[in-house]
Design a protein around this motif. Structure first.
Motif, short mmCIF file in Angstrom:
data_model
loop_
_atom_site.label_atom_id
_atom_site.label_comp_id
_atom_site.label_asym_id
_atom_site.label_seq_id
_atom_site.Cartn_x
_atom_site.Cartn_y
_atom_site.Cartn_z
N ALA A 44 0.80 -1.34 0.12
CA ALA A 44 -0.10 0.02 0.04
C ALA A 44 0.99 1.18 0.05
CB ALA A 44 -0.85 0.09 1.10
N LEU A 45 1.97 1.16 0.81
CA LEU A 45 3.01 2.34 0.62
C LEU A 45 3.54 2.62 -0.63
CD1 LEU A 45 4.43 1.73 4.26
CD2 LEU A 45 2.90 3.62 3.56
N GLN A 46 3.76 1.61 -0.99
CA GLN A 46 4.45 1.62 -2.47
C GLN A 46 3.52 1.98 -3.61
OE1 GLN A 46 5.86 -2.10 -4.16
NE2 GLN A 46 7.75 -1.19 -4.67
N HIS A 47 2.21 1.61 -3.58
CA HIS A 47 1.21 2.30 -4.48
C HIS A 47 1.19 3.76 -4.23
CE1 HIS A 47 -2.47 2.31 -6.64
NE2 HIS A 47 -3.10 3.03 -5.73
N LYS A 48 0.95 4.21 -2.89
CA LYS A 48 1.09 5.51 -2.45
C LYS A 48 2.28 6.13 -3.44
CE LYS A 48 0.64 8.88 1.35
NZ LYS A 48 -0.50 9.38 0.91
N TRP A 49 3.51 5.73 -3.17
CA TRP A 49 4.76 6.21 -3.75
C TRP A 49 4.50 6.47 -5.41
CZ3 TRP A 49 8.64 9.28 -3.99
CH2 TRP A 49 9.77 9.11 -4.78
N LEU A 50 4.09 5.20 -6.14
CA LEU A 50 4.05 5.21 -7.21
C LEU A 50 2.83 6.27 -7.84
CD1 LEU A 50 4.52 1.41 -8.19
CD2 LEU A 50 5.83 3.30 -8.65
N GLN A 51 1.95 6.54 -7.09
CA GLN A 51 0.74 7.57 -7.27
C GLN A 51 1.51 9.02 -7.34
OE1 GLN A 51 -2.15 6.81 -4.56
NE2 GLN A 51 -3.55 6.04 -6.29
N GLN A 52 2.39 9.13 -6.24
CA GLN A 52 2.90 10.70 -5.94
C GLN A 52 3.89 10.82 -7.32
OE1 GLN A 52 2.35 12.82 -3.44
NE2 GLN A 52 0.61 11.71 -3.11
N LEU A 53 4.77 9.65 -7.51
CA LEU A 53 5.56 9.74 -8.71
C LEU A 53 5.07 9.97 -10.08
CD1 LEU A 53 8.71 9.56 -9.63
CD2 LEU A 53 8.22 7.20 -9.64
N GLY A 54 3.95 9.05 -10.47
CA GLY A 54 3.31 9.39 -11.51
C GLY A 54 2.54 10.53 -11.82
N GLY A 55 1.96 11.29 -10.93
CA GLY A 55 1.59 12.63 -11.01
C GLY A 55 2.50 13.75 -11.43
N ARG A 56 3.77 13.47 -10.73
CA ARG A 56 4.76 14.57 -11.03
C ARG A 56 5.30 14.15 -12.38
NH1 ARG A 56 4.34 14.12 -5.76
NH2 ARG A 56 4.50 16.15 -4.42
N LEU A 57 5.46 12.67 -12.83
CA LEU A 57 6.07 12.48 -14.01
C LEU A 57 5.03 12.98 -15.08
CD1 LEU A 57 7.38 8.91 -13.61
CD2 LEU A 57 8.71 10.63 -14.27
N GLU A 58 3.95 12.75 -15.02
CA GLU A 58 3.08 13.51 -16.23
C GLU A 58 3.26 14.68 -16.39
OE1 GLU A 58 -1.75 13.13 -16.96
OE2 GLU A 58 -1.04 11.63 -15.69
N VAL A 59 3.37 15.62 -15.24
CA VAL A 59 3.50 17.09 -15.25
C VAL A 59 4.87 17.25 -16.01
CG1 VAL A 59 3.47 19.22 -13.98
CG2 VAL A 59 1.64 17.42 -13.47
N ALA A 60 5.73 16.84 -15.61
CA ALA A 60 7.24 17.11 -15.74
C ALA A 60 7.32 16.56 -17.34
CB ALA A 60 8.17 16.41 -15.09
N LEU A 61 6.79 15.74 -17.67
CA LEU A 61 7.08 15.16 -19.33
C LEU A 61 6.14 15.86 -20.05
CD1 LEU A 61 6.97 11.56 -18.95
CD2 LEU A 61 8.97 12.89 -19.49
N THR A 62 4.88 16.55 -19.72
CA THR A 62 4.08 17.34 -20.41
C THR A 62 4.92 18.78 -20.74
OG1 THR A 62 1.85 16.43 -19.81
CG2 THR A 62 1.87 18.85 -20.57
N ASP A 63 5.29 19.28 -19.38
CA ASP A 63 6.33 20.17 -19.79
C ASP A 63 7.49 20.37 -20.52
OD1 ASP A 63 4.35 21.66 -17.89
OD2 ASP A 63 5.94 21.56 -15.97
N ALA A 64 7.99 19.38 -20.40
CA ALA A 64 9.18 19.03 -21.29
C ALA A 64 8.74 18.86 -22.73
CB ALA A 64 10.05 17.68 -20.99
N GLU A 65 7.84 18.30 -23.21
CA GLU A 65 7.36 18.42 -24.49
C GLU A 65 7.06 19.52 -25.14
OE1 GLU A 65 3.88 15.61 -24.86
OE2 GLU A 65 5.06 13.82 -24.12
N ARG A 66 6.61 20.57 -24.38
CA ARG A 66 6.18 21.96 -24.68
C ARG A 66 7.42 22.83 -24.82
NH1 ARG A 66 1.09 22.47 -20.95
NH2 ARG A 66 -0.44 21.23 -21.87
N ALA A 67 8.33 22.48 -24.15
CA ALA A 67 9.87 23.25 -24.08
C ALA A 67 10.43 23.13 -25.16
CB ALA A 67 10.57 23.21 -22.78
#
Length: 165
Positions: A44-67
């Motif tokens: 359950a803790l790992q699932h929480k971590w992957l949710q935290q990471l996944g959200g940040r990855l999505e935003v960071a990759l979207t920003d990188a594509e736009r840059a």
């Protein structure tokens, strides 16, 4: 899962993370209800971590594509570090129990996610290869200095990924 169970699990996870802020090595000394054992709680803790990471990855990759000169490796590195900085107790518990069998599948998934998100592996590559690349990448981003001090990371990454002889 009922809402009641969801909130019981959420409160139990919050209590474990509060304990981990004081002493990450002893955070799992007592397994709170509704978790049956340490493996279930760690998953359950790992699932929480992957949710935290996944959200940040999505935003960071979207920003990188736009840059204009967006760098996927930098975006993934930044996302992982921001997730770790925002969740130090969670990261400490997962790191302390990294060898627990309940974390193997999630660690493999995280390594593949990091490798494919950074463009260092393709989704169609064999799982073992993408996992190995993700492991090497994660070792590098954990060990390397902050961005202002970093130089030549690509060369270091290539050395980490070089086939064993």
């Amino acid at each position: 899962m009922s809402w009641n169970t969801y909130y019981q699990r959420k409160h139990a996870i919050d209590a474990v993370l509060d304990s981990a802020r004081r002493d990450p090595d002893r955070a799992l000394d007592t397994i709170p209800s509704p978790f049956a054992d340490a493996g279930e709680l760690l998953a359950a803790l790992q699932h929480k971590w992957l949710q935290q990471l996944g959200g940040r990855l999505e935003v960071a990759l979207t920003d990188a594509e736009r840059a204009p000169h967006g760098d996927r490796v930098e975006a993934v590195t930044s996302a992982w570090r921001r997730a770790a900085a925002a969740n130090p107790a969670l990261r400490a518990v997962l790191d302390h129990h990294a060898e627990h069998p309940a974390l193997r599948a999630g660690a493999t998934a995280e390594n593949r996610l990091l490798a494919t998100s950074a463009g260092l592996a393709e989704e169609f590559e064999p799982e073992h290869d993408a996992t190995r690349v993700g492991q090497a990448f994660q070792q590098l981003l954990r060990a390397s200095p902050p961005p202002a001090e970093r130089r030549g990371r690509t060369g270091v990454l290539r050395k980490l990924l070089a086939p064993s002889r």
